[in-house]
Design a protein around this motif. Structure first.
Motif, PDB file in Angstrom:
ATOM      1  N   ILE A 119       6.684  29.419  32.064  1.00 23.53           N
ATOM      2  CA  ILE A 119       6.859  28.166  31.329  1.00 23.53           C
ATOM      3  C   ILE A 119       8.005  27.356  31.919  1.00 23.53           C
ATOM      4  O   ILE A 119       7.897  26.136  32.108  1.00 23.53           O
ATOM      5  N   GLY A 120       9.099  28.035  32.235  1.00 23.35           N
ATOM      6  CA  GLY A 120      10.254  27.350  32.805  1.00 23.35           C
ATOM      7  C   GLY A 120       9.936  26.661  34.113  1.00 23.35           C
ATOM      8  O   GLY A 120      10.340  25.510  34.343  1.00 23.35           O
ATOM      9  N   GLU A 121       9.191  27.352  34.956  1.00 22.95           N
ATOM     10  CA  GLU A 121       8.819  26.766  36.245  1.00 22.95           C
ATOM     11  C   GLU A 121       7.879  25.584  36.047  1.00 22.95           C
ATOM     12  O   GLU A 121       7.981  24.559  36.743  1.00 22.95           O
ATOM     13  N   TYR A 122       6.976  25.700  35.098  1.00 23.68           N
ATOM     14  CA  TYR A 122       6.031  24.613  34.831  1.00 23.68           C
ATOM     15  C   TYR A 122       6.752  23.387  34.272  1.00 23.68           C
ATOM     16  O   TYR A 122       6.579  22.263  34.760  1.00 23.68           O
ATOM     17  N   VAL A 123       7.556  23.603  33.245  1.00 25.17           N
ATOM     18  CA  VAL A 123       8.238  22.490  32.581  1.00 25.17           C
ATOM     19  C   VAL A 123       9.234  21.812  33.512  1.00 25.17           C
ATOM     20  O   VAL A 123       9.459  20.588  33.426  1.00 25.17           O
ATOM     21  N   PHE A 145      -0.535  27.914  34.599  1.00 23.92           N
ATOM     22  CA  PHE A 145      -0.280  26.487  34.838  1.00 23.92           C
ATOM     23  C   PHE A 145      -1.499  25.650  34.455  1.00 23.92           C
ATOM     24  O   PHE A 145      -1.366  24.580  33.842  1.00 23.92           O
ATOM     25  N   ALA A 146      -2.696  26.127  34.817  1.00 24.61           N
ATOM     26  CA  ALA A 146      -3.923  25.390  34.513  1.00 24.61           C
ATOM     27  C   ALA A 146      -4.139  25.310  33.001  1.00 24.61           C
ATOM     28  O   ALA A 146      -4.600  24.283  32.476  1.00 24.61           O
ATOM     29  N   LYS A 148      18.025  30.663  30.853  1.00 21.53           N
ATOM     30  CA  LYS A 148      17.909  30.832  32.304  1.00 21.53           C
ATOM     31  C   LYS A 148      16.447  30.937  32.721  1.00 21.53           C
ATOM     32  O   LYS A 148      16.017  30.299  33.682  1.00 21.53           O
ATOM     33  N   ARG A 149      15.690  31.760  31.992  1.00 16.16           N
ATOM     34  CA  ARG A 149      14.279  31.943  32.366  1.00 16.16           C
ATOM     35  C   ARG A 149      13.478  30.661  32.159  1.00 16.16           C
ATOM     36  O   ARG A 149      12.573  30.352  32.938  1.00 16.16           O
ATOM     37  N   LEU A 150      13.794  29.919  31.107  1.00 17.02           N
ATOM     38  CA  LEU A 150      13.067  28.684  30.803  1.00 17.02           C
ATOM     39  C   LEU A 150      13.554  27.494  31.627  1.00 17.02           C
ATOM     40  O   LEU A 150      12.982  26.403  31.546  1.00 17.02           O
TER      41      LEU A 150
END
Length: 340
Positions: free
Chosen positions: A66-70, A37-38, A112-114
């Motif tokens: 990436i999915g969680e971040y976006v 994330f950083a 799904k993952r993204l």
């Protein structure tokens, strides 16, 4: 950060692409979620918007991170590139390869993952040498028509296959490839024989992977530091070490990191090129981001080109023979405009 158009499309992407193969700690190395994330924060704050991943990176963890971040940021700001082809399970013979069935299955899992409804850029990851290229082009075009993918791209595939695919797509009115991902660096210039000339002809942007040759071009192995490259690798041969020494010398002359010189070389080769810069530490990315402020002189490029020169083989070297130039141009070679 400046922005380039991706291939012949109107898609604007940052001049450095963030490689995320190291997002996740599977296999005993990589960045955990907080560090990942950083890294993405640092990249986005510098104006970066182009993220490169794949269904298999860290067993899917890269896409999940990436999915969680976006999901917690502006999805439309980011250009998400992922890949299909390589196995993400071993349940059946069609859970890998370039075929349409695997493409559709893999894309659904990546979505799904993204945590997104669409993928900006979908690459075929590695050519399987059995699937007809028209099957690939039609399937990618269908995904684009469905709104699940915006643009098509291809990686690690022979030049003739890519050329056939884009020509067929043009004739059939299907979406064409806009980007070509290949290994390319001062230690890996063989794409200059066929792949890069083909990319230039079709207006494809080249997105080099391993532009630092696994870290060899940073000069750390010359300093005796350890890394993940095995001692017997060609990246650490005497010839490769000689090329790296030229990189280090020019870096010292300019007062920049060796990585800046090696990366900038890929960006100043006379064709559209956006190197993929991987990072598992924020400090790594921060240093590599400074590359955009570096400019290599014509003399620097000449020194690097000469140190890393390869033979083009047939027909490349044949075309460069003076007798051939004389015969094909009737003595007017130096007076005729050449196509890029």
């Amino acid at each position: 950060m400046k922005y380039k158009l991706l291939g012949r499309s109107g898609l604007k992407v940052s001049e450095l692409c963030l490689g995320t193969m190291g997002f996740g700690t599977e296999a005993g190395w990589g960045a955990d979620k907080d560090t990942s994330f950083a890294i993405m924060d640092t990249y986005a704050n510098a104006g970066g918007n182009f993220l490169d991943t794949a269904n298999v990176y860290k067993l899917g963890t890269s896409e999940k991170i990436i999915g969680e971040y976006v999901a917690n940021h502006d999805r439309d700001y980011f250009v998400l590139a992922t890949k299909y082809s390589l196995k993400d399970n071993v349940t059946n013979p069609n859970a890998s390869g370039n075929n349409r069935k695997n493409m559709m299955r893999s894309v659904e899992e990546s979505l799904k993952r993204l945590k997104t409804d669409f993928i900006d850029l979908l690459y075929l990851h590695i050519w399987d040498n059995i699937t007809p290229i028209d099957e690939v082009m039609r399937a990618m075009d269908d995904l684009i028509k469905q709104g699940k993918v915006n643009y098509a791209a291809i990686s690690d595939t022979p030049a003739w296959v890519v050329a056939k695919g884009n020509t067929m797509a043009e004739l059939m009115g299907w979406s064409q490839f806009v980007a070509l991902q290949v290994e390319y660096s001062l230690l890996a210039r063989t794409p200059e024989r066929e792949l890069i000339p083909m990319a230039k002809h079709f207006g494809l942007t080249v997105t080099p992977w391993a532009p630092l040759a696994g870290g060899a071009l940073t000069g750390k192995y010359l300093r005796g530091e350890q890394g993940r490259i095995k001692p017997e690798s060609n990246r650490l041969s005497d010839h490769s070490a000689g090329i790296t020494k030229v990189v280090v010398r020019i870096a010292e002359e300019l007062g920049v990191s060796a990585s800046h010189v090696a990366l900038k070389w890929t960006m100043q080769q006379g064709f559209s090129s956006i190197p993929i810069v991987g990072a598992t530490k924020v400090a790594q990315l921060e240093d590599n981001l400074k590359t955009v402020d570096v400019e290599l002189s014509a003399e620097h490029i000449k020194q690097l080109n000469e140190a890393s020169a390869i033979t083009l083989g047939f027909p490349g070297d044949f075309f460069n023979e003076e007798a051939v130039k004389t015969n094909t141009f009737g003595g007017f070679y130096d007076k005729v405009e050449k196509r890029n």
